[in-house]
Design an enzyme around this catalytic site. Structure first.
Site, PDB file in Angstrom:
ATOM      1  N   ARG A  58       0.802  -1.235   0.000  1.00 18.55           N
ATOM      2  CA  ARG A  58       0.000   0.000   0.000  1.00 18.55           C
ATOM      3  C   ARG A  58       0.827   1.274   0.000  1.00 18.55           C
ATOM      4  O   ARG A  58       0.541   2.217  -0.748  1.00 18.55           O
ATOM      5  CB  ARG A  58      -0.941   0.023   1.218  1.00 18.55           C
ATOM      6  CG  ARG A  58      -2.188  -0.794   1.025  1.00 18.55           C
ATOM      7  CD  ARG A  58      -2.626  -1.391   2.337  1.00 18.55           C
ATOM      8  NE  ARG A  58      -1.689  -2.424   2.721  1.00 18.55           N
ATOM      9  CZ  ARG A  58      -1.828  -3.714   2.388  1.00 18.55           C
ATOM     10  NH1 ARG A  58      -2.891  -4.106   1.757  1.00 18.55           N
ATOM     11  NH2 ARG A  58      -0.900  -4.599   2.712  1.00 18.55           N
ATOM     12  N   THR A  59       1.819   1.352   0.868  1.00 16.91           N
ATOM     13  CA  THR A  59       2.503   2.635   1.022  1.00 16.91           C
ATOM     14  C   THR A  59       3.202   3.019  -0.281  1.00 16.91           C
ATOM     15  O   THR A  59       3.048   4.129  -0.784  1.00 16.91           O
ATOM     16  CB  THR A  59       3.488   2.582   2.208  1.00 16.91           C
ATOM     17  OG1 THR A  59       2.747   2.214   3.368  1.00 16.91           O
ATOM     18  CG2 THR A  59       4.138   3.945   2.444  1.00 16.91           C
ATOM     19  N   LYS A  87      25.195  -4.269  -2.849  1.00 16.64           N
ATOM     20  CA  LYS A  87      26.648  -4.278  -3.125  1.00 16.64           C
ATOM     21  C   LYS A  87      27.427  -3.583  -2.010  1.00 16.64           C
ATOM     22  O   LYS A  87      28.635  -3.415  -2.107  1.00 16.64           O
ATOM     23  CB  LYS A  87      26.937  -3.533  -4.434  1.00 16.64           C
ATOM     24  CG  LYS A  87      26.224  -4.069  -5.655  1.00 16.64           C
ATOM     25  CD  LYS A  87      26.658  -3.229  -6.863  1.00 16.64           C
ATOM     26  CE  LYS A  87      25.791  -3.490  -8.067  1.00 16.64           C
ATOM     27  NZ  LYS A  87      26.026  -2.471  -9.117  1.00 16.64           N
ATOM     28  N   ARG A 108      11.201   3.806   2.706  1.00 13.28           N
ATOM     29  CA  ARG A 108      10.956   2.881   3.829  1.00 13.28           C
ATOM     30  C   ARG A 108      12.237   2.106   4.055  1.00 13.28           C
ATOM     31  O   ARG A 108      12.864   1.642   3.089  1.00 13.28           O
ATOM     32  CB  ARG A 108       9.815   1.943   3.498  1.00 13.28           C
ATOM     33  CG  ARG A 108       9.705   0.787   4.471  1.00 13.28           C
ATOM     34  CD  ARG A 108       8.471  -0.033   4.245  1.00 13.28           C
ATOM     35  NE  ARG A 108       7.282   0.700   4.652  1.00 13.28           N
ATOM     36  CZ  ARG A 108       6.045   0.205   4.618  1.00 13.28           C
ATOM     37  NH1 ARG A 108       5.849  -1.016   4.171  1.00 13.28           N
ATOM     38  NH2 ARG A 108       5.019   0.917   5.020  1.00 13.28           N
ATOM     39  N   HIS A 136       5.682   6.357  11.123  1.00 12.69           N
ATOM     40  CA  HIS A 136       5.053   6.158   9.809  1.00 12.69           C
ATOM     41  C   HIS A 136       4.013   7.281   9.654  1.00 12.69           C
ATOM     42  O   HIS A 136       2.812   7.044   9.684  1.00 12.69           O
ATOM     43  CB  HIS A 136       4.407   4.771   9.766  1.00 12.69           C
ATOM     44  CG  HIS A 136       4.007   4.285   8.408  1.00 12.69           C
ATOM     45  ND1 HIS A 136       3.958   5.114   7.283  1.00 12.69           N
ATOM     46  CD2 HIS A 136       3.629   3.042   7.980  1.00 12.69           C
ATOM     47  CE1 HIS A 136       3.552   4.388   6.248  1.00 12.69           C
ATOM     48  NE2 HIS A 136       3.356   3.143   6.638  1.00 12.69           N
TER      49      HIS A 136
HETATM   50  C1  NCD Z   1       2.115  -1.017   8.064  1.00  7.40           C
HETATM   51  C2  NCD Z   1       3.603  -0.812   8.075  1.00  7.40           C
HETATM   52  O1  NCD Z   1       4.299  -1.144   7.120  1.00  7.40           O
HETATM   53  O2  NCD Z   1       4.051  -0.292   9.090  1.00  7.40           O
HETATM   54  N1  NCD Z   1       1.546  -1.142   6.822  1.00  7.40           N
HETATM   55  C3  NCD Z   1       1.304  -0.025   6.061  1.00  7.40           C
HETATM   56  O3  NCD Z   1       2.153   0.783   5.850  1.00  7.40           O
HETATM   57  N2  NCD Z   1       0.058   0.131   5.594  1.00  7.40           N
HETATM   58  C4  NCD Z   1       1.636  -2.001   9.042  1.00  7.40           C
HETATM   59  C5  NCD Z   1       2.270  -3.350   9.083  1.00  7.40           C
HETATM   60  O4  NCD Z   1       3.134  -3.691   8.300  1.00  7.40           O
HETATM   61  O5  NCD Z   1       1.835  -4.116   9.953  1.00  7.40           O
END
Ligand code: NCD
Length: 309
Positions: A58-59, A87, A108, A136
């Site tokens: 999703r993100t 690498k 991320r 987040h």
């Molecule tokens: C979450 C994350 O990656 O922190 N998911 C997200 O971004 N929608 C929650 C999770 O991974 O449990």
């Protein structure tokens, strides 16, 4: 209100209540503008880099969708293995490189503080899409926006946050935005996965009403919103400990109907087994609408950061 032009988005705690209200109003405006067309041209010609050193559905895809719907372009990678990290390249060098290509960076990374480190070397604004068990913030914004959409308001809401509150970055960021509203927060977690004590005591010292209980049923009885989360397997050093805790909380349709039929059910997703699929058909199961809201919130953030709205 903070001028977001040129700003990094690193932590849920960086926003004032006015900022939150403004970002949500911009998201509503963009949603309305997309009613009769698939995309806008607010960020035509701009490039977003999505650097995902950890798995994401999703993100990453909603950042990319948001940029496309703003008329811009996207470059990026979706795993550390497919980048020069494999690498031995340092994060700082990867960021210095991407800075030569992109106007905005969404990332991320498994390390807490990695987005802040990236922001310290990047000229381009950095949006933190999750730094390990840290923060987040864009998820917190879309969660807040979903509460507002589903319930009509955020004030006077009892929010139950349930699951892995120790390692969950969505809840760590979430409490930093909910604290600006008249919310009661109830934290439900097994003993080993409680919300860190320093966060609980800081929230209380800031005047936030916080309760803690290991009982989902007790908390659910008081909930306006139930925010379920996944036990964060990848943060466990001991797999056996994960196996012991993974079934701690499972929300079923029977529980919702018996205890709190009107509760709004949210989840950042992915779900593993925390919500049985028979909950999905309830009109107040809002977790897939929550996914859709992420696009408008990320569009709003990127348009504001680029000074185009
Ligand atoms: C979450 C994350 O990656 O922190 N998911 C997200 O971004 N929608 C929650 C999770 O991974 O449990």
């Amino acid at each position: 209100m903070t001028d977001l032009k040129g700003k990094d988005i690193l932590d849920g705690a960086q926003f004032t209540r006015d900022d939150l209200e403004h970002i949500m109003a911009v998201a509503d405006d963009l949603r309305a503008r997309l009613q009769d067309r698939p995309s806008l041209d607010l960020l035509k010609g701009y490039v977003l880099a999505t650097l995902f050193f950890e798995p994401s559905t999703r993100t990453r895809l909603s950042f990319e969708t948001a940029m496309h719907r703003l008329g811009g372009g996207v470059v990026g990678f979706s795993s550390a293995e497919s980048s020069s990290t494999a690498k031995g390249e340092t994060l700082a060098d990867t960021i210095r490189t991407v800075d030569q290509y992109a106007d905005l960076i969404a990332m991320r990374h498994p390390q807490i503080g990695s987005a802040t480190e990236a922001a310290s070397v990047a000229k381009a604004p950095v949006l933190n899409g999750g730094d390990g068990a840290g923060q987040h913030p864009t998820q917190a914004l879309l969660d807040l926006y979903t509460v507002k959409h589903e319930r009509g308001q955020v004030d006077d809401t009892t929010l139950v946050l349930c699951g892995d509150l120790k390692n969950g970055r969505t809840v760590h960021a979430g409490v930093e935005v909910y604290k600006h509203y008249k919310c009661r927060l109830i934290f439900v977690a097994p003993d080993q996965l409680k919300m860190p004590a320093e966060i609980v005591s800081r929230l209380r010292s800031q005047g936030v009403a916080v309760e803690e209980t290991p009982s989902l049923e007790k908390a659910l009885a008081k909930a306006d919103v139930l925010y379920m989360t996944r036990i964060q397997k990848e943060r466990f050093a001991d797999v056996a400990e994960y196996e012991r805790l993974k079934g701690s909380y499972v929300l079923t349709r029977e529980m919702v109907e018996r205890i709190r039929p009107g509760v709004t059910v949210l989840h950042p997703l992915p779900r593993v087994n925390e919500i049985t699929t028979d909950v999905d058909g309830l009109s107040n199961a809002a977790y897939f609408r929550q996914v859709g809201n992420g696009v408008f919130i990320r569009m709003a953030l990127m348009a504001l950061i680029m000074g185009k709205i």
